[in-house]
Design a protein around this motif. Structure first.
Motif, PDB file in Angstrom:
ATOM      1  N   ALA A 199       0.765  -1.201   0.175  1.00 37.68           N
ATOM      2  CA  ALA A 199      -0.092   0.072  -0.046  1.00 37.68           C
ATOM      3  C   ALA A 199       1.019   1.435   0.229  1.00 37.68           C
ATOM      4  O   ALA A 199       1.971   1.162   0.628  1.00 37.68           O
ATOM      5  CB  ALA A 199      -0.964  -0.097   1.301  1.00 37.68           C
ATOM      6  N   VAL A 200       0.648   2.234  -0.685  1.00 35.55           N
ATOM      7  CA  VAL A 200       1.097   3.565  -0.776  1.00 35.55           C
ATOM      8  C   VAL A 200       0.327   4.619  -0.275  1.00 35.55           C
ATOM      9  O   VAL A 200      -1.090   4.554  -0.609  1.00 35.55           O
ATOM     10  CB  VAL A 200       1.620   3.977  -2.060  1.00 35.55           C
ATOM     11  N   ASN A 201       0.680   5.369   0.537  1.00 42.34           N
ATOM     12  CA  ASN A 201       0.015   6.558   1.327  1.00 42.34           C
ATOM     13  C   ASN A 201      -0.074   7.878   0.279  1.00 42.34           C
ATOM     14  O   ASN A 201       0.153   8.956   0.897  1.00 42.34           O
ATOM     15  CB  ASN A 201       0.481   6.758   2.498  1.00 42.34           C
ATOM     16  N   THR A 202      -0.347   7.642  -1.077  1.00 40.34           N
ATOM     17  CA  THR A 202      -0.159   8.887  -1.670  1.00 40.34           C
ATOM     18  C   THR A 202      -1.597   8.905  -2.325  1.00 40.34           C
ATOM     19  O   THR A 202      -1.713   9.905  -3.270  1.00 40.34           O
ATOM     20  CB  THR A 202       0.951   8.536  -3.181  1.00 40.34           C
ATOM     21  N   ALA A 206      -7.496   7.681   4.289  1.00 36.12           N
ATOM     22  CA  ALA A 206      -6.871   7.956   5.594  1.00 36.12           C
ATOM     23  C   ALA A 206      -5.821   6.875   5.894  1.00 36.12           C
ATOM     24  O   ALA A 206      -5.794   5.776   5.709  1.00 36.12           O
ATOM     25  CB  ALA A 206      -7.916   7.694   6.695  1.00 36.12           C
ATOM     26  N   ARG A 207      -4.562   7.381   6.516  1.00 37.00           N
ATOM     27  CA  ARG A 207      -3.340   6.635   6.728  1.00 37.00           C
ATOM     28  C   ARG A 207      -3.902   5.265   7.770  1.00 37.00           C
ATOM     29  O   ARG A 207      -3.480   4.054   7.319  1.00 37.00           O
ATOM     30  CB  ARG A 207      -2.191   7.007   7.384  1.00 37.00           C
ATOM     31  N   VAL A 211      -3.453   1.224   7.272  1.00 39.40           N
ATOM     32  CA  VAL A 211      -2.787   0.462   8.466  1.00 39.40           C
ATOM     33  C   VAL A 211      -3.823  -0.737   8.579  1.00 39.40           C
ATOM     34  O   VAL A 211      -3.412  -1.899   8.804  1.00 39.40           O
ATOM     35  CB  VAL A 211      -2.433   1.091   9.655  1.00 39.40           C
ATOM     36  N   ASN A 212      -5.082  -0.382   9.027  1.00 45.91           N
ATOM     37  CA  ASN A 212      -6.080  -1.470   9.207  1.00 45.91           C
ATOM     38  C   ASN A 212      -6.165  -2.482   8.272  1.00 45.91           C
ATOM     39  O   ASN A 212      -6.773  -3.526   8.610  1.00 45.91           O
ATOM     40  CB  ASN A 212      -7.262  -0.742   9.706  1.00 45.91           C
ATOM     41  N   ASP A 216       1.047  -6.134   3.343  1.00 46.53           N
ATOM     42  CA  ASP A 216       2.353  -6.523   3.605  1.00 46.53           C
ATOM     43  C   ASP A 216       3.460  -5.441   3.991  1.00 46.53           C
ATOM     44  O   ASP A 216       4.345  -5.420   5.038  1.00 46.53           O
ATOM     45  CB  ASP A 216       3.119  -7.664   2.626  1.00 46.53           C
ATOM     46  N   VAL A 217       3.314  -4.363   3.131  1.00 47.31           N
ATOM     47  CA  VAL A 217       4.165  -3.219   3.495  1.00 47.31           C
ATOM     48  C   VAL A 217       2.955  -2.026   3.274  1.00 47.31           C
ATOM     49  O   VAL A 217       2.575  -2.036   2.311  1.00 47.31           O
ATOM     50  CB  VAL A 217       5.222  -3.220   2.435  1.00 47.31           C
TER      51      VAL A 217
END
Ligand SMILES: [Mg+2]
Length: 236
Positions: A199-202, A206-207, A211-212, A216-217
């Motif tokens: 997953a990328v947070n771009t 919501a972060r 996370v939830n 894997d990364v």
């Protein structure tokens, strides 16, 4: 010497992962909805969130008089209409590659053990328009599965994997496939296929939601991908 097939298949989501259209996607959706269905439905407050275009159209028309069959029957028209509108308007929007996206994809293209593809909610007609506008060559992704091919995103990675197996004349086991995306739906579709999920947070999530989803990364952006990729290949 016989060319060997790549060992790894990396399947990238487009919006929020490789690029951000900063309004062009939403506006082309609006115009295509008006053309094909005569209403934009509840687009103004709609969160796209990893859905396929098929699902998006159904959701937008939730309160319309159309039946689901009628909506789906018009999807081929929508496929053509949205591509036309997107092509017409995309130059007027500040489309941008996500941080590290172009550089990472270029570096991966140099790696002979890696094959690249797309798993995207976009219909196939709009994916190349968006990619070009953000500085990617659509040919960098020789296989893909698209948002007009399934209502549910989880159906898309297996399609892309089949196409990659046909192209390279060699199957990719799920543990050699990494799905890279910006929403919990991307993580879920990777899981359903037995593939790894990065997953990328771009994107627009919501972060905490990423996370939830337990990828894997989880990366802040694609600049970190080349650093973590060896973790997957370490067992080789
Ligand atoms: Mg996305």
């Amino acid at each position: 010497m016989v060319n060997t097939a790549p060992e790894w298949l990396l399947l990238f989501d487009i919006d929020g992962t490789l690029l951000r259209t900063n309004g062009a996607g939403r506006e082309s959706t609006r115009r295509a909805m008006l053309d094909v269905y005569g209403t934009e439905g509840n687009l103004a407050s709609f969160h796209f969130g990893g859905r396929t275009d098929w699902q998006i159209v159904l959701d937008l028309l939730e309160d319309s008089p159309y039946s689901e069959d009628e909506i789906v029957a018009r999807l081929p028209l929508y496929h053509d209409s949205i591509a036309q509108h997107l092509s017409d308007l995309i130059a007027t929007f500040p489309v941008e590659a996500c941080l590290g996206g172009v550089e990472t994809v270029r570096a991966l293209l140099e790696q002979p053990n890696v094959a690249l593809g797309l798993v995207t909610g976009n219909v196939a007609s709009t994916a190349p328009v968006k990619l070009r506008a953000a500085g990617y060559d659509p040919d960098w992704f020789p296989v893909g599965a698209y948002g007009h091919e399934a209502q549910v995103r989880a159906a898309l990675p297996p399609l892309a994997m089949q196409r990659a197996a046909a192209l390279y004349q060699s199957p990719f086991a799920p543990e050699r496939v990494i799905v890279i995306g910006d929403t919990p739906a991307d993580v879920e579709c990777a899981r359903a296929a037995g593939a790894w999920a990065v997953a990328v947070n771009t994107g627009f999530e919501a972060r905490e939601d990423l996370v939830n989803a337990e990828p894997d990364v989880l990366l802040e952006d694609l600049t970190g991908f080349l650093e973590v990729f060896p973790r997957f290949t370490a067992g080789d």
